[in-house]
Design an enzyme around this catalytic site. Sequence first.
Site, PDB file in Angstrom:
ATOM      1  N   GLY A 204       1.645  -9.289   6.022  1.00 63.57           N
ATOM      2  CA  GLY A 204       0.527  -9.142   6.961  1.00 63.57           C
ATOM      3  C   GLY A 204      -0.052  -7.745   6.915  1.00 63.57           C
ATOM      4  CG  ASN A 205      -3.811  -6.963   7.940  1.00 67.19           C
ATOM      5  OD1 ASN A 205      -4.226  -6.754   9.066  1.00 67.19           O
ATOM      6  ND2 ASN A 205      -4.176  -8.038   7.245  1.00 67.19           N
ATOM      7  NE  ARG A 206      -0.252   0.235  10.021  1.00 67.23           N
ATOM      8  CZ  ARG A 206      -0.842   1.155  10.757  1.00 67.23           C
ATOM      9  NH1 ARG A 206      -0.732   1.123  12.062  1.00 67.23           N
ATOM     10  NH2 ARG A 206      -1.569   2.084  10.193  1.00 67.23           N
ATOM     11  CB  SER A 207      -6.137  -6.010  11.481  1.00 70.95           C
ATOM     12  OG  SER A 207      -7.184  -6.377  12.338  1.00 70.95           O
TER      13      SER A 207
END
Length: 397
Positions: A204-207
Site C-alpha cells: 500500500g501507500n501512505r495516502s
Amino acid sequence: MTVLNVVVGITGGIAAYKAVAVVRALVLAGHDVHVVVTEGALRFVGKPTLEAISRNTVHSDLYEGVAEVRHVALGQAADLIIIAPATANSMAKLAAGLADDLLGNTVLASTAPVVIAPAMHTEMWQNAATVANVALLRARGVHVVGPAVGQLTGADSGPGRMSEPDDIVAAALAVLAPKDLLGQRIVVTAGGTREAIDPVRFIGNRSSGRQGVAIAVAAAARGADVTLIGANLEVRPPASAAIRLVEVSSTLELQSAVTDAAADAEVVIMAAAVADYRPERVAGSKIKKESQGDTLRLDLVRNPDILRALAVGRREGQVIIGFAAETEADREALLELGRAKIARKGADYLVLNTVGWSEGFGTEGNAVIILDAAGDIVGEASGSKASVAGPILDLLT
Ligand code: CTP
C-alpha cells in the site's frame, strides 16, 4: 479565498472542550474567528486556550467594551455565527429571542446565517420543549448540525452527542459557499489502493485520502452532485455533506468503480494514490517463513493506468483532472516532471504536489501547483487541504 468573519459561540456543556477544535479548523482554513463564551462555557474550557487558538480576544461579558458597543458590534460584523455546543438551555433562549448575555445579544444583532450544533443527553434532546424549540429555530432559518448518535458523557449513549468539529465546520462553511457547481456531476477518487499479497498482507501507500475528501466536501458545498470513490480512507466526509461514497480497496476495484461513475459525470478528479503494480499471484493462505527461507520473492505485474484510460476515453466536454505526487524538491525539476506527466496522461489538468516522509501524505496541509494540458501554470495554492480544494474546483467554473 474569501476570509470570513466567524463568531463561534460556546455554551455551557461538556462538549465545549470540542469547540476548541471547531475554532482551530476555522483558523487553519484562514478565517477570522471571534469567540463568544457564556459563563457556563468557561467552566468547561478556559479563555487562554480559546484566545491562543482563535488568535483574537475572547469575549464573555455583556458589560465589557461598552464604549465600542460590543454587544451589537460582534454580531453586526459577523459573516457567519456557529454555536457549538448549543445546550438545551441556549436553544430555548435563542428560540425565545433572549438577550441576557453577550451571545444572545450578538445573535439578535446579526443578519448572518446561524449554525448550531446541539449537544445534550438524549432525554433532553427528545423533550417536547426542546423539540419545539428546534422546530422553531429551523423555521426561522437556523441551520442545525447533528446531534450525532453515540456515547454521551455518562455511561449512556444515544442521540445528543455533538457532531464532530470537522463536520460542524464543513456544514457551516457550506451554508455560505457559492453554489457555482450546481448540477455538475463530479467523481472524486481519494485514498490509496492496496494490493493483496495474502489474506493478511498488502502492498500500500501512505495516502490518507484527506485531500480527495476535502475536494469532495467542497464540491458538494458548492452544489455539485458528488460521487467519492474512497480507497482505504483514514478520514471520511461528514455525514451532513450530500456525497455518494463508494468504498474500494485494490486498483482494479477502483478502476471498475471510477469507470462506472465516470460514464455519466462531467468531471473526474483522480486524487487517489494508485498502486502501479500488484502481486501477480495472491496466496490463498498466509505465507509462512518456513516455506520461504531467508528471501521472499514477489512477482508484480503492472496495473492499468486509470487516469490515462479515462483521458483517452473521455466524452466531448468531460474534464479529467489528475494528481502527481512527486518527491522532487526543486521547483523547476518538479515542473518538468509535471509537464512530462500531463503529456503522458492526456488529462486536462494536473495538480502537482511534493510528497515525502513528512510532506503531502497524511498531513493536514498541502501546497500544489496546477498545470493545464499545455503544461502552463494555471494556479497555485497552499494551506489546509480544504483551502487547496478551492482553486482546484475553480477550474470548473
Ligand atoms: N494513476 C492512475 N492509475 C495508475 C497510477 C496513477 O490513474 N495506475 C493516477 C493517479 O490517481 C494520479 C496520476 O495518475 O492522478 C498520477 O499518479 P502518480 O503516481 O503521480 O503517477 P504515475 O503514473 O504512477 O507515474 P510515476 O509513479 O512513474 O511517477
